[in-house]
Design a protein around this motif. Structure first.
Motif, PDB file in Angstrom:
ATOM      1  N   PHE A  44      11.556   5.260  -4.154  1.00 53.24           N
ATOM      2  CA  PHE A  44      10.622   4.753  -5.276  1.00 53.24           C
ATOM      3  C   PHE A  44      10.675   5.693  -6.260  1.00 53.24           C
ATOM      4  CE2 PHE A  44       9.039   2.921  -1.383  1.00 53.24           C
ATOM      5  CZ  PHE A  44       9.420   1.587  -1.679  1.00 53.24           C
ATOM      6  N   GLY A  45      11.407   6.714  -6.343  1.00 50.93           N
ATOM      7  CA  GLY A  45      11.512   7.946  -7.228  1.00 50.93           C
ATOM      8  C   GLY A  45      11.100   9.212  -6.592  1.00 50.93           C
ATOM      9  N   TYR A  46      11.145  10.437  -7.474  1.00 54.70           N
ATOM     10  CA  TYR A  46      10.921  11.668  -6.780  1.00 54.70           C
ATOM     11  C   TYR A  46       9.453  11.699  -6.651  1.00 54.70           C
ATOM     12  CZ  TYR A  46      15.755  12.896  -7.748  1.00 54.70           C
ATOM     13  OH  TYR A  46      17.129  13.001  -7.629  1.00 54.70           O
ATOM     14  N   CYS A  47       8.400  11.178  -7.376  1.00 52.92           N
ATOM     15  CA  CYS A  47       7.170  11.465  -7.101  1.00 52.92           C
ATOM     16  C   CYS A  47       6.394  10.746  -6.148  1.00 52.92           C
ATOM     17  CB  CYS A  47       6.315  11.057  -8.532  1.00 52.92           C
ATOM     18  SG  CYS A  47       6.408   9.377  -9.087  1.00 52.92           S
ATOM     19  N   GLY A  48       7.161   9.768  -5.488  1.00 55.29           N
ATOM     20  CA  GLY A  48       6.831   9.386  -4.405  1.00 55.29           C
ATOM     21  C   GLY A  48       6.980  10.068  -3.042  1.00 55.29           C
ATOM     22  N   GLU A  49       7.632  11.138  -3.234  1.00 55.15           N
ATOM     23  CA  GLU A  49       7.572  11.960  -1.877  1.00 55.15           C
ATOM     24  C   GLU A  49       6.199  12.181  -1.559  1.00 55.15           C
ATOM     25  OE1 GLU A  49       8.434  13.511   1.221  1.00 55.15           O
ATOM     26  OE2 GLU A  49      10.344  13.263   0.177  1.00 55.15           O
ATOM     27  N   GLY A  50       5.946  12.162  -0.375  1.00 52.03           N
ATOM     28  CA  GLY A  50       4.606  12.425   0.414  1.00 52.03           C
ATOM     29  C   GLY A  50       4.071  11.336   0.435  1.00 52.03           C
ATOM     30  N   TYR A  51       4.761  10.176   0.332  1.00 52.86           N
ATOM     31  CA  TYR A  51       3.987   8.740   0.451  1.00 52.86           C
ATOM     32  C   TYR A  51       4.843   7.964   1.453  1.00 52.86           C
ATOM     33  CZ  TYR A  51       0.711  10.137  -3.382  1.00 52.86           C
ATOM     34  OH  TYR A  51       0.013  10.623  -4.005  1.00 52.86           O
ATOM     35  N   LEU A  52       4.275   6.774   1.953  1.00 52.58           N
ATOM     36  CA  LEU A  52       5.035   5.760   2.723  1.00 52.58           C
ATOM     37  C   LEU A  52       4.634   4.438   2.116  1.00 52.58           C
ATOM     38  CD1 LEU A  52       6.933   5.363   5.375  1.00 52.58           C
ATOM     39  CD2 LEU A  52       4.811   5.153   6.494  1.00 52.58           C
ATOM     40  N   ARG A  53       5.674   3.464   1.847  1.00 56.78           N
ATOM     41  CA  ARG A  53       5.310   2.350   1.434  1.00 56.78           C
ATOM     42  C   ARG A  53       5.143   1.240   2.610  1.00 56.78           C
ATOM     43  NH1 ARG A  53       8.221  -2.322  -1.894  1.00 56.78           N
ATOM     44  NH2 ARG A  53       8.864  -2.732   0.217  1.00 56.78           N
TER      45      ARG A  53
ATOM     46  N   LEU B 283       0.890  -1.012  -0.069  1.00 55.40           N
ATOM     47  CA  LEU B 283       0.002  -0.087   0.086  1.00 55.40           C
ATOM     48  C   LEU B 283       0.850   1.207  -0.055  1.00 55.40           C
ATOM     49  CD1 LEU B 283      -2.785  -1.041   2.542  1.00 55.40           C
ATOM     50  CD2 LEU B 283      -2.845  -1.147   0.135  1.00 55.40           C
ATOM     51  N   PHE B 284       0.518   2.269  -0.608  1.00 54.86           N
ATOM     52  CA  PHE B 284       1.393   3.380  -0.968  1.00 54.86           C
ATOM     53  C   PHE B 284       0.465   4.482  -0.347  1.00 54.86           C
ATOM     54  CE2 PHE B 284       4.006   6.359  -3.838  1.00 54.86           C
ATOM     55  CZ  PHE B 284       5.354   5.851  -3.427  1.00 54.86           C
ATOM     56  N   VAL B 285       1.081   4.627   0.937  1.00 57.48           N
ATOM     57  CA  VAL B 285       0.067   5.601   1.682  1.00 57.48           C
ATOM     58  C   VAL B 285       0.466   7.140   1.655  1.00 57.48           C
ATOM     59  CG1 VAL B 285      -0.460   6.052   4.143  1.00 57.48           C
ATOM     60  CG2 VAL B 285       0.029   3.808   3.489  1.00 57.48           C
ATOM     61  N   ASN B 286      -0.685   7.795   1.474  1.00 55.07           N
ATOM     62  CA  ASN B 286      -0.296   9.363   1.294  1.00 55.07           C
ATOM     63  C   ASN B 286      -0.267   9.825   2.704  1.00 55.07           C
ATOM     64  OD1 ASN B 286      -1.054  11.902   0.846  1.00 55.07           O
ATOM     65  ND2 ASN B 286      -1.879  11.713  -0.997  1.00 55.07           N
ATOM     66  N   ILE B 287       0.546  10.579   3.068  1.00 59.48           N
ATOM     67  CA  ILE B 287       0.857  11.063   4.353  1.00 59.48           C
ATOM     68  C   ILE B 287       1.263  12.770   4.137  1.00 59.48           C
ATOM     69  CG2 ILE B 287       2.324   9.224   5.329  1.00 59.48           C
ATOM     70  CD1 ILE B 287       4.486  11.686   4.255  1.00 59.48           C
ATOM     71  N   LYS B 288       0.842  13.265   2.983  1.00 57.65           N
ATOM     72  CA  LYS B 288       1.020  14.955   2.821  1.00 57.65           C
ATOM     73  C   LYS B 288       0.460  15.663   3.970  1.00 57.65           C
ATOM     74  CE  LYS B 288       1.645  14.201  -2.225  1.00 57.65           C
ATOM     75  NZ  LYS B 288       0.866  14.301  -3.538  1.00 57.65           N
ATOM     76  N   GLU B 289      -0.625  15.187   4.319  1.00 54.56           N
ATOM     77  CA  GLU B 289      -1.319  15.988   5.484  1.00 54.56           C
ATOM     78  C   GLU B 289      -0.418  16.039   6.732  1.00 54.56           C
ATOM     79  OE1 GLU B 289      -5.309  15.844   6.199  1.00 54.56           O
ATOM     80  OE2 GLU B 289      -6.198  15.274   3.977  1.00 54.56           O
ATOM     81  N   MET B 290       0.455  15.159   7.006  1.00 52.55           N
ATOM     82  CA  MET B 290       1.265  15.223   8.098  1.00 52.55           C
ATOM     83  C   MET B 290       1.869  16.456   8.035  1.00 52.55           C
ATOM     84  SD  MET B 290       2.229  11.326   8.593  1.00 52.55           S
ATOM     85  CE  MET B 290       3.329  11.567   9.941  1.00 52.55           C
ATOM     86  N   GLY B 291       2.396  17.022   6.992  1.00 57.69           N
ATOM     87  CA  GLY B 291       3.309  18.280   7.087  1.00 57.69           C
ATOM     88  C   GLY B 291       4.480  18.111   7.007  1.00 57.69           C
ATOM     89  N   MET B 292       5.016  16.971   6.697  1.00 54.53           N
ATOM     90  CA  MET B 292       6.517  16.419   6.866  1.00 54.53           C
ATOM     91  C   MET B 292       6.851  15.753   5.429  1.00 54.53           C
ATOM     92  SD  MET B 292       6.311  13.920   9.950  1.00 54.53           S
ATOM     93  CE  MET B 292       5.520  15.178  11.249  1.00 54.53           C
TER      94      MET B 292
END
Length: 394
Positions: free
Chosen positions: A353-362, A321-330
């Motif tokens: 997993f690449g620059y577009c993976g910033e803001g996620y946690l696998r 699962l590629f979890v969106n963590i952007k609302e954590m603000g970090m």
């Protein structure tokens, strides 16, 4: 590490967050490790018992250079029975893992400076596997609001006179997405238009939960320009056996065989025997395993979407699962470190997993349901997630 005894290619540190998880997992005695995709289930007894019976009977030597003939025959039967594709024996090469397979493919097809497009987020080793073969990795970003599907217009914009191939991975590690038939057919059309090879990393082909898996090699006109990489690691819970295979036009297989003779010579004979019994008994071995990981993925997604500041798309394939963590603000790295330190739950930052993976946690659902429950119980009790709940209730 700079040293006159180390190749200058490696003077610059190329390690990634993926490579650091082993040490991080040892940081706390009670870590729940959701980082690496190494399933907790043991290889099925049918595979183990038959493989080691064969080992005692003498299957402990080198095999044929392209792999055990019995295994190649089972691969032929598999593609014919599952996908109605007739694979020729001369189109098959058995390899010591899917990772080795990808390296061998790159070494066989690339000239210096050839470009290989790969869609991100991607399996971490891809870029360096291209670079090891003196090629140039070109990254095509995909995005959550597009279901991580390949946007064919952006794909075509990246194609140059040096583009040799496109790597696709569906079901995908790390996003868990599965390419639709429309996406696959659009990719095929572009490959034919620009005379490109498609390298299809199909190692999660059994983990497609919503629609049947579509191998690229089954699409019209793609047989002669598709190189398929398979592995027994995930589809049969055989990660430690290190055995995979390549299906490709016979002239490419011939070159791969020559290269492999100077790398590992042959894949492990006992592992190849295990792979034979895996394919022969797949109707017994696979269904309960796949159902277990499907249940885990859907449970984990439900728990994630119930935690403030976290979200994830409905599971489509794999056990990631590629979890969106952007609302954590970090950043992804900061979020991953915080969850490890406060909840003792280990995932991998999405930027591995690449620059577009910033803001996620696998996360990998490779622990049992009780451990998954404990992991999310710990996470939802973290201060950063409780703050929003308290604020809403006040």
């Amino acid at each position: 590490m700079q040293s006159k005894y180390v190749s200058k290619r490696y003077w610059k540190d190329k390690s990634t967050p993926m490579g650091k998880v082993d040490e991080l997992a040892k940081q706390y005695d009670d870590v729940i490790d959701l980082s690496l995709g190494d399933p907790d289930l043991t290889t099925h007894d049918i595979i183990i018992e038959n493989a080691f019976r064969d080992a005692r009977a003498g299957h402990t030597k080198y095999t044929d250079f392209r792999g055990d003939p019995e295994l190649r025959d089972e691969i032929i039967k598999y593609y014919n029975e599952e996908y109605q594709v007739k694979v020729e024996d001369k189109e098959i090469m058995v390899t010591a893992s899917g990772c080795i397979a990808m390296y061998l493919v790159m070494e066989a097809i690339l000239d210096d400076g050839d470009e290989v497009i790969m869609h991100a987020p991607f399996f971490t080793p891809y870029p360096q596997q291209v670079e090891l073969a003196r090629g140039i990795p070109v990254i095509l970003d995909t995005f959550e609001d597009e279901d991580f599907q390949i946007n064919v217009n952006r794909l075509e914009e990246l194609i140059t006179e040096r583009t040799k191939a496109l790597v696709i991975n569906t079901p995908n590690n790390p996003s868990g997405t599965c390419f639709t038939r429309e996406t696959m057919e659009n990719i095929a059309a572009i490959a034919k238009k620009h005379d490109l090879l498609i390298i299809a990393d199909d190692i999660y082909g059994s983990f497609s939960y919503q629609e049947p898996f579509i191998p690229m090699v089954t699409l019209d006109g793609m047989r002669e320009r598709t190189i398929t990489i398979n592995s027994f690691s995930k589809d049969f819970t055989m990660t430690g056996w290190r055995v995979g295979n390549i299906i490709a036009p016979d002239n490419i297989i011939s070159v791969i065989q020559q290269i492999n003779e100077n790398v590992v010579f042959t894949a492990p004979s006992i592992s190849q025997r295990g792979a034979i019994y895996a394919l022969r008994n797949r109707k017994t071995v696979q269904p309960p395993m796949i159902e277990e990981y499907r249940k885990r993925a859907f449970y984990a997604a439900e728990r994630i979407n119930s935690i403030p500041k976290l979200s994830v798309l409905p599971p489509k394939g794999t056990f990631y699962l590629f979890v969106n963590i952007k609302e954590m603000g970090m950043t992804s790295a900061e979020a991953s470190e915080l969850i490890l330190n406060e909840a003792h739950v280990l995932g991998i930052p999405g930027n591995a997993f690449g620059y577009c993976g910033e803001g996620y946690l696998r996360i990998a659902c490779t622990v049992n349901m009780d451990k998954l429950k404990e992991a999310f119980d710990r996470i939802e009790k973290m201060d950063i997630f409780c703050e929003k709940i308290i604020g809403l209730s006040s």
